[in-house]
Enzyme design. Sequence first.
Site, PDB file in Angstrom:
ATOM      1  N   GLU A 140       3.546  -9.403 -11.864  1.00  0.00           N
ATOM      2  CA  GLU A 140       2.604  -8.482 -12.494  1.00  0.00           C
ATOM      3  C   GLU A 140       3.336  -7.233 -12.980  1.00  0.00           C
ATOM      4  OE1 GLU A 140      -1.617  -9.550 -10.455  1.00  0.00           O
ATOM      5  OE2 GLU A 140      -0.336  -8.224  -9.310  1.00  0.00           O
ATOM      6  N   CYS A 162       6.219  -4.343   3.930  1.00  0.00           N
ATOM      7  CA  CYS A 162       5.618  -3.054   4.310  1.00  0.00           C
ATOM      8  C   CYS A 162       4.135  -3.341   4.590  1.00  0.00           C
ATOM      9  CB  CYS A 162       5.775  -2.038   3.184  1.00  0.00           C
ATOM     10  SG  CYS A 162       7.495  -1.765   2.752  1.00  0.00           S
TER      11      CYS A 162
END
Length: 374
Positions: free
Chosen positions: A103, A127
């Site tokens: 993306e 994360c």
Amino acid sequence: MMDSIAIAPDQTAKTNLIGLDLAELEETLAPLNLRSFRLGQLWQQMYRLGAPDFASMTTLAKTLRVDLAERFSLGRLEASTTEVSKDGTTKWLFKLEDGSQVETVYIPEKDRGTLCVSSQVGCTLNCRFCHTGTQMLVRNLTAAEILGQILTAKDALNDWPAPRPDRKLTNIVMMGMGEPLYNFENVKKALLTAMSDTGLGLSRRRITLSTAGVVPMIERAGSEIGVNLAISLHATNDEIRDRIVPINRKYPIEQLIQACRDYPTLNNARRITFEYVMLKDVNDLDEHAHALARMLKDIPSKINLIPFNKWPGAEFERSTDERIQRFANIMMDAGYPSPVRTPRGEDIQAACGQLKSATERKRRTKTAPAVAAD
Ligand code: SF4
């Protein structure tokens, strides 16, 4: 004996010229015996004028254009979907040759337009607040695929020729999917091409590379690419950062901050941006703000406070507006510019930490809940 079968020309067999540096371009085109003047013209057509095919390169002889078209391609990316947010943010889902997807997000603002570019399919760093980190499929993007995001976005924005006073794409941030410093060579090659004076001509001051803290590569980012640095920090002590940014267990905060102090292009005019996602009751207390101010006191820096953008399965909540403002005030009182980033493209899942390719989303939904693997 088998009947002969007409085989359509295999487009994928053509060599993509996008992503080659000038020396590689010269080597690849050696069989055509082009003079360096012609190579320069071709480079300009590719990156200054954004020619989408060889036929439109009218400064080149027609026979050469035909020759080039038979053997080479100018790899644009194929958009599977294009979504436009009510705030004007555009998100493309690009399908790559091997079927994987990335993306790319364009964020228009009053005085500039920023393209958030991906460096990997997915990300290995996990994360815990980031949707991309839950994606299983991970590979490095090639330099052609990184540049392809920029060129295809410029095509869609009708933003050629590249250097013009009213250009729509003015800034690049390597903050999309992936950790750019885990794909250093390809990111470097793509960004050096984006900065080429005879090509896209983007100033290194308008390009920012964001890392979660791959400490050994930070110096090279400064000395070999020279772009602005952003650190995905999000915590002021190892206990919290170990939990929410797991690479911290390998390269703890002290090493990361020292690498920032040593960053080659660091000065007051070129500060390091520290990104700090505001997670309710995790890292948003007054004591965290005071600790952040102390930690950065000898580093020319600015702090980007990012209200957490929720995604399905996320374990965190966004800090309240009051808490974020209080945190920002403490930082500003300590002398740090600390803008609170307005989430952009939330309605199309294009905001910070929300990127994840649609196929992967579907796959995960079928097999397991989208939780961050650690
Ligand atoms: S924040 Fe960046 S480094 Fe961390 S998982 Fe997400 S894409 Fe990877």
